[in-house]
Scaffold this motif. Sequence first.
Motif, PDB file in Angstrom:
ATOM      1  N   SER A  50       0.832  -1.198   0.000  1.00 39.64           N
ATOM      2  CA  SER A  50       0.000   0.000   0.000  1.00 39.64           C
ATOM      3  C   SER A  50       0.865   1.245   0.000  1.00 39.64           C
ATOM      4  CB  SER A  50      -0.897   0.017   1.241  1.00 39.64           C
ATOM      5  OG  SER A  50      -1.509   1.277   1.387  1.00 39.64           O
ATOM      6  N   ALA A  51       0.443   2.258  -0.778  1.00 46.91           N
ATOM      7  CA  ALA A  51       1.167   3.523  -0.810  1.00 46.91           C
ATOM      8  C   ALA A  51       1.150   4.202   0.553  1.00 46.91           C
ATOM      9  CB  ALA A  51       0.559   4.439  -1.866  1.00 46.91           C
ATOM     10  N   LYS A  52       0.226   3.822   1.434  1.00 52.37           N
ATOM     11  CA  LYS A  52       0.099   4.473   2.730  1.00 52.37           C
ATOM     12  C   LYS A  52       1.300   4.210   3.629  1.00 52.37           C
ATOM     13  CE  LYS A  52      -4.970   4.519   2.827  1.00 52.37           C
ATOM     14  NZ  LYS A  52      -6.183   4.080   3.541  1.00 52.37           N
ATOM     15  N   LEU A  53       2.104   3.209   3.294  1.00 53.78           N
ATOM     16  CA  LEU A  53       3.230   2.914   4.167  1.00 53.78           C
ATOM     17  C   LEU A  53       4.319   3.968   4.056  1.00 53.78           C
ATOM     18  CD1 LEU A  53       6.211   1.565   3.248  1.00 53.78           C
ATOM     19  CD2 LEU A  53       4.707  -0.100   2.207  1.00 53.78           C
ATOM     20  N   TRP A  54       4.344   4.723   2.950  1.00 52.63           N
ATOM     21  CA  TRP A  54       5.427   5.684   2.737  1.00 52.63           C
ATOM     22  C   TRP A  54       5.085   7.031   3.358  1.00 52.63           C
ATOM     23  CZ3 TRP A  54       9.165   2.735   1.466  1.00 52.63           C
ATOM     24  CH2 TRP A  54       8.984   1.656   0.603  1.00 52.63           C
ATOM     25  N   ASN A  55       6.055   7.606   4.058  1.00 55.85           N
ATOM     26  CA  ASN A  55       5.887   8.930   4.665  1.00 55.85           C
ATOM     27  C   ASN A  55       6.418  10.039   3.766  1.00 55.85           C
ATOM     28  OD1 ASN A  55       4.756   7.949   7.116  1.00 55.85           O
ATOM     29  ND2 ASN A  55       6.806   7.306   7.766  1.00 55.85           N
ATOM     30  N   THR A  56       6.575   9.744   2.488  1.00 56.78           N
ATOM     31  CA  THR A  56       7.020  10.748   1.534  1.00 56.78           C
ATOM     32  C   THR A  56       5.929  11.795   1.311  1.00 56.78           C
ATOM     33  OG1 THR A  56       6.209   9.350  -0.262  1.00 56.78           O
ATOM     34  CG2 THR A  56       8.530   9.107   0.340  1.00 56.78           C
ATOM     35  N   LEU A  57       6.307  12.909   0.702  1.00 59.43           N
ATOM     36  CA  LEU A  57       5.334  13.971   0.464  1.00 59.43           C
ATOM     37  C   LEU A  57       4.204  13.490  -0.437  1.00 59.43           C
ATOM     38  CD1 LEU A  57       4.647  16.991   0.894  1.00 59.43           C
ATOM     39  CD2 LEU A  57       5.976  17.485  -1.174  1.00 59.43           C
ATOM     40  N   SER A  58       4.523  12.664  -1.427  1.00 57.64           N
ATOM     41  CA  SER A  58       3.523  12.181  -2.372  1.00 57.64           C
ATOM     42  C   SER A  58       2.787  10.941  -1.883  1.00 57.64           C
ATOM     43  CB  SER A  58       4.197  11.848  -3.707  1.00 57.64           C
ATOM     44  OG  SER A  58       5.064  10.736  -3.554  1.00 57.64           O
ATOM     45  N   GLY A  59       3.318  10.297  -0.846  1.00 57.16           N
ATOM     46  CA  GLY A  59       2.769   9.025  -0.399  1.00 57.16           C
ATOM     47  C   GLY A  59       3.263   7.844  -1.219  1.00 57.16           C
ATOM     48  N   LYS A  60       4.117   8.107  -2.216  1.00 55.11           N
ATOM     49  CA  LYS A  60       4.664   7.044  -3.042  1.00 55.11           C
ATOM     50  C   LYS A  60       6.039   6.630  -2.527  1.00 55.11           C
ATOM     51  CE  LYS A  60       2.203   8.789  -7.108  1.00 55.11           C
ATOM     52  NZ  LYS A  60       2.336   9.305  -8.498  1.00 55.11           N
ATOM     53  N   ARG A  61       6.525   5.505  -3.045  1.00 52.65           N
ATOM     54  CA  ARG A  61       7.806   5.005  -2.559  1.00 52.65           C
ATOM     55  C   ARG A  61       8.937   5.972  -2.912  1.00 52.65           C
ATOM     56  NH1 ARG A  61      11.379   3.688  -6.349  1.00 52.65           N
ATOM     57  NH2 ARG A  61      10.632   3.102  -8.423  1.00 52.65           N
ATOM     58  N   PRO A  62      10.035   5.958  -2.154  1.00 59.24           N
ATOM     59  CA  PRO A  62      11.187   6.806  -2.473  1.00 59.24           C
ATOM     60  C   PRO A  62      11.779   6.466  -3.837  1.00 59.24           C
ATOM     61  CG  PRO A  62      11.370   5.897  -0.245  1.00 59.24           C
ATOM     62  CD  PRO A  62      10.232   5.181  -0.914  1.00 59.24           C
ATOM     63  N   GLN A  63      12.304   7.476  -4.493  1.00 59.78           N
ATOM     64  CA  GLN A  63      12.941   7.316  -5.798  1.00 59.78           C
ATOM     65  C   GLN A  63      14.450   7.110  -5.620  1.00 59.78           C
ATOM     66  OE1 GLN A  63      10.968   7.928  -9.152  1.00 59.78           O
ATOM     67  NE2 GLN A  63       9.856   6.882  -7.524  1.00 59.78           N
ATOM     68  N   ILE A  64      14.995   6.169  -6.391  1.00 59.77           N
ATOM     69  CA  ILE A  64      16.413   5.847  -6.308  1.00 59.77           C
ATOM     70  C   ILE A  64      17.160   6.601  -7.407  1.00 59.77           C
ATOM     71  CG2 ILE A  64      18.132   4.018  -6.476  1.00 59.77           C
ATOM     72  CD1 ILE A  64      16.405   3.845  -3.964  1.00 59.77           C
ATOM     73  N   VAL A  65      18.133   7.416  -7.009  1.00 62.54           N
ATOM     74  CA  VAL A  65      18.960   8.162  -7.955  1.00 62.54           C
ATOM     75  C   VAL A  65      20.323   7.488  -8.039  1.00 62.54           C
ATOM     76  CG1 VAL A  65      19.961  10.396  -8.548  1.00 62.54           C
ATOM     77  CG2 VAL A  65      17.773  10.294  -7.313  1.00 62.54           C
ATOM     78  N   GLY A  66      20.707   7.063  -9.239  1.00 61.42           N
ATOM     79  CA  GLY A  66      22.027   6.470  -9.437  1.00 61.42           C
ATOM     80  C   GLY A  66      23.089   7.555  -9.388  1.00 61.42           C
ATOM     81  N   HIS A  67      23.848   7.592  -8.286  1.00 64.73           N
ATOM     82  CA  HIS A  67      24.822   8.649  -8.042  1.00 64.73           C
ATOM     83  C   HIS A  67      26.003   8.503  -9.002  1.00 64.73           C
ATOM     84  CE1 HIS A  67      27.971  10.652  -5.303  1.00 64.73           C
ATOM     85  NE2 HIS A  67      27.156  11.612  -5.734  1.00 64.73           N
ATOM     86  N   ARG A  68      26.118   9.442  -9.946  1.00 65.71           N
ATOM     87  CA  ARG A  68      27.136   9.396 -10.993  1.00 65.71           C
ATOM     88  C   ARG A  68      27.017   8.112 -11.817  1.00 65.71           C
ATOM     89  NH1 ARG A  68      32.311  11.197  -7.226  1.00 65.71           N
ATOM     90  NH2 ARG A  68      31.066  12.432  -5.746  1.00 65.71           N
ATOM     91  N   GLY A  69      25.782   7.665 -11.973  1.00 65.22           N
ATOM     92  CA  GLY A  69      25.531   6.383 -12.627  1.00 65.22           C
ATOM     93  C   GLY A  69      25.610   5.285 -11.591  1.00 65.22           C
ATOM     94  N   GLU A  70      26.445   4.296 -11.837  1.00 63.93           N
ATOM     95  CA  GLU A  70      26.692   3.242 -10.838  1.00 63.93           C
ATOM     96  C   GLU A  70      28.191   3.144 -10.607  1.00 63.93           C
ATOM     97  OE1 GLU A  70      26.705   1.743  -8.216  1.00 63.93           O
ATOM     98  OE2 GLU A  70      25.047   0.341  -8.480  1.00 63.93           O
TER      99      GLU A  70
END
Length: 433
Positions: A50-70
Amino acid sequence: MVSARTALALLAFGVGSLFLLHTASTATTTPLLPQQQQQPSSLPNNSIVSAKLWNTLSGKRPQIVGHRGEKAFMPEHSRASYWQAALEEADYIEPDLAMTKDGHLVVNHNEWVGDNTNVREIPELAHLRKESRSWDGGDGIIVTVQNEWFICDMTLDQIKMLRLRQDPRYPWRPSHFDDVFEILTFVEYLEIVRNVSIALEKPFGVIPELKSPRLYNEGRAYPRYFEDRAILTLAHYGWANITAPLASGSNHSDLELPSTIEPLNSTIKGPAAWQSFDLDTAEYLSSHTDVAVVALNENQPWFFTPKGLDRVSRYAHIVSPWKDFFASGAEAVFRSKNITWDAKLISEMGGFIKPEELVREIHARGMQVSPYTFYDSHQPSLYLCVEGAFCPSDRRQELRYFFDIGTDYLFVENIPEARVILAEYAAAAAGLD
């Protein structure tokens, strides 16, 4: 071993069969291979979790950013690093932008190239080494670097002579691909994201950071030369719309861009965001494009007050501080960096926001949160661990803390490892373990 329920959650999240091979306590060290992309590559919010588990602003799961790629597996910012991040199912793939002497945007983290390339072994470039160079970083810090080759002193042809290498300080990172890949242009980076989006049928986000704009704008005939060339390039590829006349006008006839570009299908065109530590640049990017802006900060005390966030919220969509501001807190971080502040001014601006309240205060102003950097578990996590502060014993504990407090984005190295922990967290919260 990963439990059956967690394995089910991993599959439902589209992490792929490779992750089922990992134990709950070992760092991920095997790249995800193309043939293992069996499931949809995003972590869907309408899945068994459920999206309700996330405390993000949007209520959606956190987004993963590949730092300088991998960079945990490949030389950072290389063609292979970006493809690897995509195959590991990052949501965003990050480039850092610099600019050559002849005005070409290239991708490199530092403003110099002596520590991540073979430049020291190229006699034709020896004369370009500078004994010292100083510049205004745009965040209250004067940067001084000695005995280096600086991108702003080199032409694109000279930059293209270089080959990338892994950082030798981290011997566990594979060095098999040293001296294989060249430094990319911003155009080449965007072409890679286009190609990998098409090949994997997944919308990858682009999130360029403009490094040291004041350095790259020095001596240019037009104001905001660096920023405007970045804007024009991103807009040309369809990731940005220009919303106000650019400061340098139309004085970029030499900017080399492909004549025609077929637009990406809306189903595989990812989002875009700008990043900058220079808040003047961040504000300019916000006022001249329709692209979200990430305000990076780790050196300006006023930023971490209620009135400071009020000011930033006028133009920033995402706030990205060093991660220890959410653990040890602003005062401890600034003391560790020997950064002083005007106590009266900080008090007038509402005082330093407590680390446990920082996410809530950012969210309250309609901005999202994107701490950096969550390193590969082979590396120290670099928290101050002051008395009474959060001090993780391992990467799983670290990431779960940031999931708990509602982090919206995470700049990550060793992406598979982070995604396994994310899926385990979601499965546990959904009662699957």
